[in-house]
Design an enzyme around this catalytic site. Structure first.
Site, PDB file in Angstrom:
ATOM      1  N   ARG A  75     -30.416  43.298  11.821  1.00 18.61           N
ATOM      2  CA  ARG A  75     -29.787  44.511  11.299  1.00 18.61           C
ATOM      3  C   ARG A  75     -28.397  44.240  10.758  1.00 18.61           C
ATOM      4  NH1 ARG A  75     -32.881  45.762  15.705  1.00 18.61           N
ATOM      5  NH2 ARG A  75     -31.112  45.513  17.120  1.00 18.61           N
ATOM      6  N   GLU A 112     -28.448  41.312  26.502  1.00 17.99           N
ATOM      7  CA  GLU A 112     -28.640  42.429  27.437  1.00 17.99           C
ATOM      8  C   GLU A 112     -30.089  42.394  27.932  1.00 17.99           C
ATOM      9  OE1 GLU A 112     -28.324  46.256  25.609  1.00 17.99           O
ATOM     10  OE2 GLU A 112     -28.397  47.317  27.513  1.00 17.99           O
TER      11      GLU A 112
HETATM   12  P1  AMP Z   1     -25.357  41.477  23.189  1.00 19.17           P
HETATM   13  O1  AMP Z   1     -25.476  40.010  22.893  1.00 19.17           O
HETATM   14  O2  AMP Z   1     -25.729  41.803  24.590  1.00 19.17           O
HETATM   15  O3  AMP Z   1     -23.992  42.008  22.807  1.00 19.17           O
HETATM   16  O4  AMP Z   1     -26.438  42.214  22.302  1.00 19.17           O
HETATM   17  C1  AMP Z   1     -26.168  42.508  20.964  1.00 19.17           C
HETATM   18  C2  AMP Z   1     -27.335  42.201  20.071  1.00 19.17           C
HETATM   19  O5  AMP Z   1     -28.545  42.670  20.616  1.00 19.17           O
HETATM   20  C3  AMP Z   1     -27.165  42.870  18.744  1.00 19.17           C
HETATM   21  O6  AMP Z   1     -27.638  42.019  17.712  1.00 19.17           O
HETATM   22  C4  AMP Z   1     -27.983  44.134  18.852  1.00 19.17           C
HETATM   23  O7  AMP Z   1     -28.689  44.378  17.667  1.00 19.17           O
HETATM   24  C5  AMP Z   1     -28.938  43.886  20.004  1.00 19.17           C
HETATM   25  N1  AMP Z   1     -28.865  44.902  21.061  1.00 19.17           N
HETATM   26  C6  AMP Z   1     -28.487  44.703  22.351  1.00 19.17           C
HETATM   27  N2  AMP Z   1     -28.574  45.811  23.071  1.00 19.17           N
HETATM   28  C7  AMP Z   1     -29.002  46.763  22.208  1.00 19.17           C
HETATM   29  C8  AMP Z   1     -29.277  48.162  22.356  1.00 19.17           C
HETATM   30  N3  AMP Z   1     -29.132  48.801  23.522  1.00 19.17           N
HETATM   31  N4  AMP Z   1     -29.686  48.833  21.250  1.00 19.17           N
HETATM   32  C9  AMP Z   1     -29.844  48.209  20.070  1.00 19.17           C
HETATM   33  N5  AMP Z   1     -29.605  46.904  19.878  1.00 19.17           N
HETATM   34  C10 AMP Z   1     -29.186  46.188  20.931  1.00 19.17           C
END
Ligand code: AMP
Length: 187
Positions: A75, A112
């Site tokens: 995205r 996450e």
């Molecule tokens: P993080 O590495 O935990 O900061 O996760 C960020 C990445 O995972 C980004 O590329 C987001 O598109 C995706 N992502 C993580 N959690 C979510 C969520 N709750 N909703 C949508 N996309 C998420």
């Protein structure tokens, strides 16, 4: 960061934050139980809002502050390409493992929900070029941290980092400190 009476806040002010908040859908238990997925497809699909959001990101950083935009798969590509087109710079996709055909730098990190590896071509950036990095959602900051490292290993200089939406309770901003985070909407 300013906040409205409705509690909507973001680094570009309440008007832009409200725009994003009005075009994001919460999808419970996707992609697995306990995760509330923040679906920004309605924002991308609304031409007027998408343009305001892209213009807001460019205005925040200043169109002379970066030489290239990097978007995080998938995205982030949508946002990065729009910024690149609007400002006349190039766009570099930071991709999931195994997608890029030539020599890459790679970084693995915890998400996450799960684990992932990101890659960028070793020659993706001209040495010293200032790179604006963008993604849709900042959660724990693992993805962003890996990307910012990759950009610098590939010879770029990170000039800024923007997300459309930040999940503050997951502490991504703190994890990325002292690098500044620009989030249009913080929830
Ligand atoms: P993080 O590495 O935990 O900061 O996760 C960020 C990445 O995972 C980004 O590329 C987001 O598109 C995706 N992502 C993580 N959690 C979510 C969520 N709750 N909703 C949508 N996309 C998420």
């Amino acid at each position: 960061m300013t906040q409205t009476h409705t509690g909507v806040r973001g680094d570009s002010g309440p008007a832009v934050a409200e725009l994003v908040a009005g075009r994001v859908l919460d999808v419970p238990d996707f992609p697995k139980p306990g995760i509330v997925f923040k679906d920004l497809m309605p924002l991308f699909a609304d031409g007027a809002v998408f343009r305001e959001v892209v213009d807001g990101i460019i205005a925040h950083h200043g169109r002379e502050s970066f030489d290239v935009v990097a978007g995080i798969e998938a995205r982030g590509f949508v946002v990065a390409a729009a910024i690149a087109y609007a400002t006349g710079v190039g766009v570099v996709p930071v991709r999931k493992a195994g997608k890029l055909p030539r020599a890459t730098h790679s970084a693995s990190y915890a998400l996450e929900y799960g684990e992932a590896t990101l890659e960028v071509h070793q020659d993706a950036f001209t040495a010293g070029h200032r790179v604006l990095v963008v993604d849709d959602v900042l959660a724990t900051g693992g993805t962003a941290g890996a990307t910012l490292d990759l950009v610098e290993r590939a010879g770029g200089t990170v000039s800024g980092f923007t997300v459309l939406l930040e999940l503050a309770f997951l502490g991504g901003r703190e994890r990325l400190a002292p690098r500044p985070v620009h989030a249009l909407l913080t929830v």
